[in-house]
Scaffold this motif. Structure first.
Motif, PDB file in Angstrom:
ATOM      1  N   ILE A 117       0.675  -1.263   0.031  1.00  0.00           N
ATOM      2  CA  ILE A 117      -0.258   0.253   0.462  1.00  0.00           C
ATOM      3  C   ILE A 117       1.439   1.479  -0.435  1.00  0.00           C
ATOM      4  O   ILE A 117       0.251   2.480   0.081  1.00  0.00           O
ATOM      5  N   LYS A 118       2.250   1.442  -0.057  1.00  0.00           N
ATOM      6  CA  LYS A 118       3.385   2.237  -0.195  1.00  0.00           C
ATOM      7  C   LYS A 118       2.813   3.622   0.993  1.00  0.00           C
ATOM      8  O   LYS A 118       3.134   4.286   0.295  1.00  0.00           O
ATOM      9  N   PHE A 119       2.625   2.920   1.984  1.00  0.00           N
ATOM     10  CA  PHE A 119       2.828   3.183   3.146  1.00  0.00           C
ATOM     11  C   PHE A 119       3.858   3.615   4.379  1.00  0.00           C
ATOM     12  O   PHE A 119       4.623   2.181   4.484  1.00  0.00           O
ATOM     13  N   ALA A 120       4.356   4.372   5.014  1.00  0.00           N
ATOM     14  CA  ALA A 120       5.559   4.097   5.734  1.00  0.00           C
ATOM     15  C   ALA A 120       5.128   5.015   7.375  1.00  0.00           C
ATOM     16  O   ALA A 120       4.109   6.413   7.082  1.00  0.00           O
ATOM     17  N   PHE A 121       5.487   4.246   8.025  1.00  0.00           N
ATOM     18  CA  PHE A 121       5.175   5.330   9.724  1.00  0.00           C
ATOM     19  C   PHE A 121       7.103   5.447  10.124  1.00  0.00           C
ATOM     20  O   PHE A 121       8.039   4.458   9.834  1.00  0.00           O
TER      21      PHE A 121
END
Length: 565
Positions: A117-121
């Protein structure tokens, strides 16, 4: 020998439509397949050590030392990483650095990235940078699909001009816009902006305020509930419940424009400028204030209201100007000037008032109505006591004339001279002296019956007044007077030379100082303001120069110009 036969198929219109629809659905299916294509896998390009510890972290590969990671345009480096290949997910530890091309860079102590989902934290001393700004916070989320980053821990944003601090915020990378829906503070070397709803464009420095917001500086204090502020060029536009407060002035209006570089402000529609030192208010529908010159200009149904004892003096002109410091203030009014207070009103072409010496000059066909008396002359001066601010004296210079209606008849009582000098007590005229070539014409009554018409000349005439009514008339120095029975004095002899009754111009209320045309425009503006306030309250529309800022790229033009010089 070869014979080429060219075959051109002919299609029925229905067949053509069928082929077109078939092509469309094939293309749509292809695009759908592309959209549903499996996400790209996270790739570890380099590490010093690789091991698998299923008991400690099931399903993960551990990479240690100089770890480099790549995924669909994003590069990451860290000291240690755990890759979960099945989930296409990675955890990074120690000196984590992530960059998206040359546009966004993010550093942290720890980060997670979900490739599907191309999500960074990221968390732990997070620093996010682009060529225009730097954001520092504790924890940040970055959604690459919609190119938005957001944080709910206190954050600080710095660019060349400003420092922004907020409890939470969202960054729209494509628009280069920060949005704050909780308390945010912009600190600039010249001012501080505070708001609970603010959009800030980091490339242009444009700020859009919505809801109760303040701008504080050494020079002034600004309040607005909807507005725009250019933090680079230092100009602003405010459109709801806005005001600007200087040392001794408060400026309000439906629409306010402000230029900090020139310390200039203008207001449009329902403008009100309050002067706390001189107890005055200037109203109109367009006003300008120049702080450095300590001056203001008001037009469009302009009126200045000044408190005098328990009464208020209203002065109206097509244009009003107030200039100078409080102790040296000058008030000017131009074109069809009218003024009103309870016991005095008047008109002239222009007015000039010096508050230091208390002198107010009425110039150009001046007339004053004091009670039942009409005073006219070439020029009229009203003199106030600067300390008590009470009216002290009156001068009518050249062709001085006092007239009043004969209340029991149809004639006019008249006194004239070259000059006139009057005295005020408690802001009421109580004595008057006319000098040089004085004349009088008075109707004498006894028990309500006209006895005679007194007509005479002298060198000086003294009048005494009570409640703005003439009680005694005394002639001095070679007086010559004759009383005529009414039947013996013709109508054409009952008016002294120069007499002109201007009773149809008398200003009876403060509303009479305005023309019908001005009142009509005023009512239209009030009606439109009421309609505007009833509309649903929404944030200010983004200006074209904000949206087109990067298209013009002014910074590159400036750099090029600097190199050529």
């Amino acid at each position: 020998m070869e014979i080429l036969i060219k075959f051109e198929p002919k299609f029925h219109p229905l067949k053509k439509n069928f082929l077109f629809l078939a092509s469309f659905f094939i293309l749509l299916s292809f695009n759908t397949l592309l959209a549903q294509a499996p996400p790209k896998k996270i790739i570890v390009e380099n590490s010093d050590f690789v091991d698998i510890q299923q008991e400690e972290i099931p399903g993960a590969i551990r990479y240690r030392g100089n770890v480099r990671i790549l995924h669909d345009g994003v590069r990451m480096t860290c000291n240690t990483a755990y890759l979960f290949q099945k989930e296409n997910y990675i955890k990074a530890f120690g000196d984590v650095k992530m960059n998206q091309g040359d546009t966004v860079f993010m550093d942290s102590r720890y980060a997670e990235y979900q490739g599907n989902i191309k999500f960074a934290f990221a968390t732990g001393n997070v620093v996010m940078r682009d060529p225009k700004m730097t954001l520092t916070t504790d924890t940040i989320n970055f959604d690459r699909r919609i190119q938005q980053a957001y944080y709910t821990t206190y954050g600080t944003i710095k660019d060349q001009e400003n420092t922004l601090r907020s409890k939470s915020g969202r960054y729209y990378l494509n628009e280069k816009k920060f949005q704050f829906l909780t308390a945010v503070t912009i600190t600039n070397p010249k001012y501080v902006i505070k708001s609970n709803h603010l959009d800030y464009y980091s490339n242009s420095g444009h700020s859009y305020l919505f809801g109760p917001s303040t701008i504080t500086s050494k020079e002034n204090f600004i309040y607005t509930e909807k507005g725009f502020y250019d933090t680079k060029k230092n100009f602003a536009h405010f459109v709801k419940n806005s005001y600007i407060k200087y040392d001794n002035r408060l400026i309000r209006g439906d629409s306010l424009y402000y230029d900090r570089n020139r310390e200039f402000a203008s207001a449009t529609n329902n403008v009100k400028i309050t002067d706390s030192i001189n107890k005055g208010i200037v109203r109109g529908h367009y006003g300008e204030v120049y702080r450095n010159q300590d001056s203001l200009v008001m037009t469009k149904r302009a009126v200045a209201a000044t408190l005098i004892e328990k009464d208020t003096l209203y002065v109206h002109g097509k244009k009003l100007m107030v200039t100078g410091k409080p102790e040296n203030r000058i008030v000017r009014a131009f074109n069809n000037v009218r003024f009103y207070k309870i016991d005095m009103s008047g008109k002239c072409d222009s007015l000039h008032s010096n508050q230091k010496n208390g002198l107010t000059q009425l110039i150009g066909r001046p007339v004053i109505w004091n009670g039942e008396n009409q005073l006219t002359g070439k020029v009229i001066h009203l003199i106030s006591n600067p300390e008590t601010e009470k009216l002290d004296s009156l001068k009518v210079l050249t062709d001085a004339f006092i007239a009043s209606k004969d209340t029991l008849g149809t004639g006019y009582n008249q006194v004239k001279g070259v000059n006139l000098y009057g005295k005020f007590r408690d802001n009421k005229l109580y004595e008057v002296d006319l000098v040089k070539n004085t004349e009088k014409l008075y109707y004498g009554y006894d028990k309500g019956q006209l006895v005679a018409i007194d007509k005479g000349i002298s060198s000086r005439i003294h009048l005494e007044l009570e409640d703005n009514k003439i009680t005694t008339v005394t002639s001095f120095t070679n007086p010559e007077s004759e009383s005529y029975p009414e039947k013996d004095l013709p109508e054409n002899a009952r008016k002294l030379r120069g007499f002109l009754w201007r009773g149809d111009e008398i200003i009876k209320t403060k509303d009479d100082i305005f023309s019908p045309e001005e009142n009509e425009i005023h009512e239209k503006i009030l009606k439109q303001s009421k309609i505007d306030k009833a509309r649903e309250d929404t944030p200010m529309e983004v200006r074209k120069e904000t949206l087109d800022y990067d298209k013009k790229k002014p910074e590159k033009k400036l750099e090029k110009k600097a190199k050529t010089q």
